[in-house]
Design an enzyme around this catalytic site. Structure first.
Site, short mmCIF file in Angstrom:
data_model
loop_
_atom_site.label_atom_id
_atom_site.label_comp_id
_atom_site.label_asym_id
_atom_site.label_seq_id
_atom_site.Cartn_x
_atom_site.Cartn_y
_atom_site.Cartn_z
CG ASP A 12 -1.88 -1.17 1.21
OD1 ASP A 12 -2.18 -1.67 0.12
OD2 ASP A 12 -2.28 -1.61 2.30
CD GLU A 13 4.73 -0.49 -0.34
OE1 GLU A 13 3.84 -0.78 -1.18
OE2 GLU A 13 5.40 -1.35 0.26
CE LYS A 15 2.37 -2.37 -4.37
NZ LYS A 15 2.07 -2.03 -2.97
CE LYS A 17 0.66 10.23 -7.43
NZ LYS A 17 0.52 11.53 -6.83
N GLY A 39 -4.54 -4.20 -3.86
CA GLY A 39 -5.55 -3.16 -4.12
C GLY A 39 -4.78 -1.92 -4.51
CG HIS A 40 -2.05 -1.96 -7.07
ND1 HIS A 40 -1.20 -2.58 -7.94
CD2 HIS A 40 -1.73 -2.46 -5.84
CE1 HIS A 40 -0.41 -3.41 -7.28
NE2 HIS A 40 -0.72 -3.37 -6.01
CB THR A 41 -5.95 3.61 -4.89
OG1 THR A 41 -6.19 2.63 -3.88
CG2 THR A 41 -7.11 4.59 -4.98
CD GLN A 221 0.69 -8.90 -2.72
OE1 GLN A 221 1.36 -9.52 -3.53
NE2 GLN A 221 -0.55 -8.56 -2.96
CB THR A 236 1.77 -12.17 0.36
OG1 THR A 236 0.75 -12.75 -0.47
CG2 THR A 236 2.96 -11.72 -0.50
NE ARG A 302 -3.84 0.59 3.58
CZ ARG A 302 -4.04 1.42 2.54
NH1 ARG A 302 -3.71 2.69 2.64
NH2 ARG A 302 -4.55 0.96 1.42
CG ASP A 330 -0.16 14.53 0.78
OD1 ASP A 330 0.58 13.65 0.31
OD2 ASP A 330 -1.38 14.37 0.95
P1 GDP Z 1 -0.82 0.40 -3.52
O1 GDP Z 1 -1.41 -0.87 -3.08
O2 GDP Z 1 0.65 0.45 -3.27
O3 GDP Z 1 -1.14 0.75 -4.94
O4 GDP Z 1 -1.45 1.53 -2.60
P2 GDP Z 1 -3.01 1.68 -2.20
O5 GDP Z 1 -3.78 2.12 -3.36
O6 GDP Z 1 -3.46 0.44 -1.50
O7 GDP Z 1 -2.91 2.76 -1.06
C1 GDP Z 1 -2.38 4.03 -1.30
C2 GDP Z 1 -3.43 5.07 -0.93
O8 GDP Z 1 -2.83 6.34 -0.82
C3 GDP Z 1 -4.51 5.24 -1.97
O9 GDP Z 1 -5.70 5.60 -1.35
C4 GDP Z 1 -3.98 6.39 -2.84
O10 GDP Z 1 -5.02 7.10 -3.49
C5 GDP Z 1 -3.33 7.23 -1.80
N1 GDP Z 1 -2.15 8.00 -2.26
C6 GDP Z 1 -1.18 7.64 -3.12
N2 GDP Z 1 -0.22 8.59 -3.18
C7 GDP Z 1 -0.60 9.54 -2.32
C8 GDP Z 1 -0.01 10.79 -1.91
O11 GDP Z 1 1.07 11.17 -2.31
N3 GDP Z 1 -0.69 11.53 -0.97
C9 GDP Z 1 -1.89 11.12 -0.46
N4 GDP Z 1 -2.49 11.90 0.44
N5 GDP Z 1 -2.48 9.97 -0.83
C10 GDP Z 1 -1.83 9.19 -1.72
P1 IMO Z 2 -0.94 -4.14 -2.31
O1 IMO Z 2 -0.50 -4.67 -3.63
C1 IMO Z 2 -1.01 -4.59 2.02
C2 IMO Z 2 -1.08 -8.68 3.60
C3 IMO Z 2 -2.34 -9.13 4.30
C4 IMO Z 2 -1.76 -10.15 5.28
C5 IMO Z 2 -0.64 -10.78 4.46
C6 IMO Z 2 -1.04 -12.08 3.77
O2 IMO Z 2 -2.22 -3.41 -2.33
O3 IMO Z 2 0.16 -3.38 -1.65
P2 IMO Z 2 -2.60 -12.75 1.74
O4 IMO Z 2 -3.97 -12.32 1.36
O5 IMO Z 2 -1.56 -12.43 0.73
O6 IMO Z 2 -2.55 -14.17 2.18
O7 IMO Z 2 -2.24 -11.88 3.05
O8 IMO Z 2 -0.27 -9.83 3.50
N1 IMO Z 2 -1.30 -8.16 2.23
C7 IMO Z 2 -1.23 -6.86 1.90
N2 IMO Z 2 -1.03 -5.77 2.67
N3 IMO Z 2 -1.12 -4.46 0.68
C8 IMO Z 2 -1.28 -5.55 -0.10
O9 IMO Z 2 -1.25 -5.48 -1.44
C9 IMO Z 2 -1.38 -6.82 0.50
N4 IMO Z 2 -1.57 -8.07 0.04
C10 IMO Z 2 -1.50 -8.87 1.11
O10 IMO Z 2 -2.98 -8.06 4.96
O11 IMO Z 2 -1.18 -9.49 6.35
MG MG Z 3 -2.91 -1.56 -1.81
#
Ligand code: GDP
Ligand code: IMO
Ligand code: MG
Length: 420
Positions: A12-13, A15, A17, A39-41, A221, A236, A302, A330
């Site tokens: 959830d870093e 990625k 975006k 879950g990539h937003t 991940q 994972t 989280r 930010d």
């Molecule tokens: P991913 O799994 O690495 O693609 O990340 P996620 O989508 O799960 O979580 C990142 C969250 O942070 C999402 O809700 C994005 O819309 C949001 N996001 C991404 N970059 C930024 C940023 O620079 N600032 C803020 N405030 N939100 C961000």
């Molecule tokens: P993205 O790509 C954050 C975590 C789960 C759990 C562990 C194992 O959005 O960054 P799994 O379903 O793989 O058996 O779960 O890994 N996990 C994630 N945490 N972002 C993810 O993906 C994740 N995918 C799995 O919460 O702790």
């Molecule tokens: Mg994610």
């Protein structure tokens, strides 16, 4: 050549975006591991979209997207996502390709995931319950069904055989839920999947590379969730690191060029397992609130904490990171002081390495305290306007981890990125 974008923390870093931001410079975007646990937003035309299975380059018409052999694919999630993407006018039949060697997630994998977590009780992994672990177990156990098998007339027999095997395991877990509705949607989605472009992923991608096309590999991940190097067993089931690109797409290491690591300016984790810099206080709560830190796949809150440079240095080493993108800067705008973890204190010992027993021991983070920038950074679009204290924060990180932060993301929008 292949460039890679992957996560340096526990997922959830941001990625999604970042891949969406870079995608216009690439001909192919390819996912190499993971499945619908991701879950990539992204924000497309101002609308929020969360992608679980489809690579984050899908909204760029000149980009083809590949789901690689290293991915585990749930046809039901894929079909749902294809409908969403189509509502933006994207033709997935043209822009999406799926490796015939991609392993399938079947409904009983999801049931097994649930049963296994229930049996673990307090020791549960905190899985997303999407069937990831059981699907990869069937891959390494050499029982899985792959996308290419859907086109054979033996598919039903193969499915029934696997279903019976899983039923025995579910009986052992005393799992009694009725999954017939899941099976119904699964078979419907399988018919849809058969209408998509099913290809030999390794020939597909190597031909593109041979023609001089640019490929971007998208990780899911994060490195601290890697099956080998993460906080095992709270990880994972795939190799999330750059080495996973080779096995997950069928490209050789010589083809890999830039490895771009994404980290938040602080740190989060969903699910169980070690998180040395986690904050259980009002500051942690504030990070969650300002950063809107709720899982994109499961909606779970989280866990939040300060940036962990011990972990970041480790993940840069494992991946051979050439550039870093720091997201969510930010979110730190209102904090007076920022802490960056530079070492772990374990008993009387101080270390800057990740210990083997990370999940079992008491770790006290040692912090360097840095000044916050205390201004609205979300409107900055030029490095010249970077607050001095943000530059100092980044300089400190660069020096410690030995890799340069080259981009700062300062908001969720596509255009909110500062090039350093
Ligand atoms: P991913 O799994 O690495 O693609 O990340 P996620 O989508 O799960 O979580 C990142 C969250 O942070 C999402 O809700 C994005 O819309 C949001 N996001 C991404 N970059 C930024 C940023 O620079 N600032 C803020 N405030 N939100 C961000
Ligand atoms: P993205 O790509 C954050 C975590 C789960 C759990 C562990 C194992 O959005 O960054 P799994 O379903 O793989 O058996 O779960 O890994 N996990 C994630 N945490 N972002 C993810 O993906 C994740 N995918 C799995 O919460 O702790
Ligand atoms: Mg994610």
């Amino acid at each position: 050549m292949v460039d890679v974008i992957l996560g340096l923390q526990w997922g959830d870093e941001g990625k999604g975006k970042i891949v969406d931001y870079f995608a216009p410079h690439y001909d192919v975007v390819a996912r190499f591991q993971g499945g619908p646990n991701a879950g990539h937003t992204l924000y497309v035309d101002g609308k929020k979209v969360v992608l679980h299975q489809i690579p984050s380059g899908i909204f760029h018409q000149n980009c083809v997207n590949l789901i690689g052999n290293g991915v585990v694919l749930d046809p039901v999630t894929l079909k749902r996502e294809c409908d969403t993407v189509a509502s933006f006018g994207i033709d997935v039949k043209k822009n999406l390709f799926i490796s015939e060697k991609t392993n399938l997630i079947v409904p009983t994998h999801r049931a097994l995931d649930k049963a296994s977590e229930m049996q673990k009780g307090d020791g549960k992994i905190g899985s997303t319950l999407k069937g990831i672990g059981p699907a990869y177990m069937d891959k390494t156990g050499r029982n899985a069904i792959r996308v290419g098998d859907l086109l054979s007339k033996n598919f039903t027999t193969q499915y029934i055989k696997l279903r019976l095997k899983h039923q025995k395991l579910l009986d052992n877990f005393h799992f009694i839920e009725d999954i017939s509705a899941w099976e119904e949607e699964f078979f419907e989605a399988v018919e849809f999947l058969k209408t998509l472009n099913i290809v030999s992923g390794e020939y597909f991608i190597n031909k593109q590379i041979a023609e001089g096309k640019k490929v971007l590999a998208e990780g899911a991940q994060g490195t601290m969730l890697d099956i080998d190097f993460g906080t095992f067993p709270f990880v994972t089931s795939s190799n999330t690191i750059s080495a996973g690109v080779c096995t997950g797409l069928g490209v050789s290491p010589q083809k890999i060029n830039e490895v771009i690591g994404v980290t938040k300016a602080y740190c989060t984790r969903v699910g169980s397992g070690a998180f040395p810099t986690e904050l259980h206080d009002a500051t942690g709560e504030e990070l969650r609130k300002i950063g809107n830190e709720f899982g994109a796949t499961t909606g779970r809150p989280r866990r939040c904490g300060w940036i962990d440079l011990v972990a970041l240095k480790y993940t840069c080493m494992l991946n051979g990171i050439t550039k870093v993108v720091m997201t969510k800067a930010d979110v730190l705008d209102s904090f007076k002081e920022l802490n960056a973890c530079t070492a772990y204190k374990i008993g009387e010992k101080i270390t800057d390495e990740i210990p083997f027993e990370i999940n079992k021991i008491n770790i006290t983070p040692e912090y360097k305290i840095l000044q916050g920038w205390h201004c609205d950074s979300s409107k900055i679009n030029n490095v010249a306007n970077l607050p001095k204290d943000m530059s100092s924060y980044i300089e400190f990180i660069n020096k410690f981890i030995g890799a340069p932060v080259k981009y700062i993301s300062n908001g969720p929008g596509r255009e909110q990125i500062i090039v350093l």
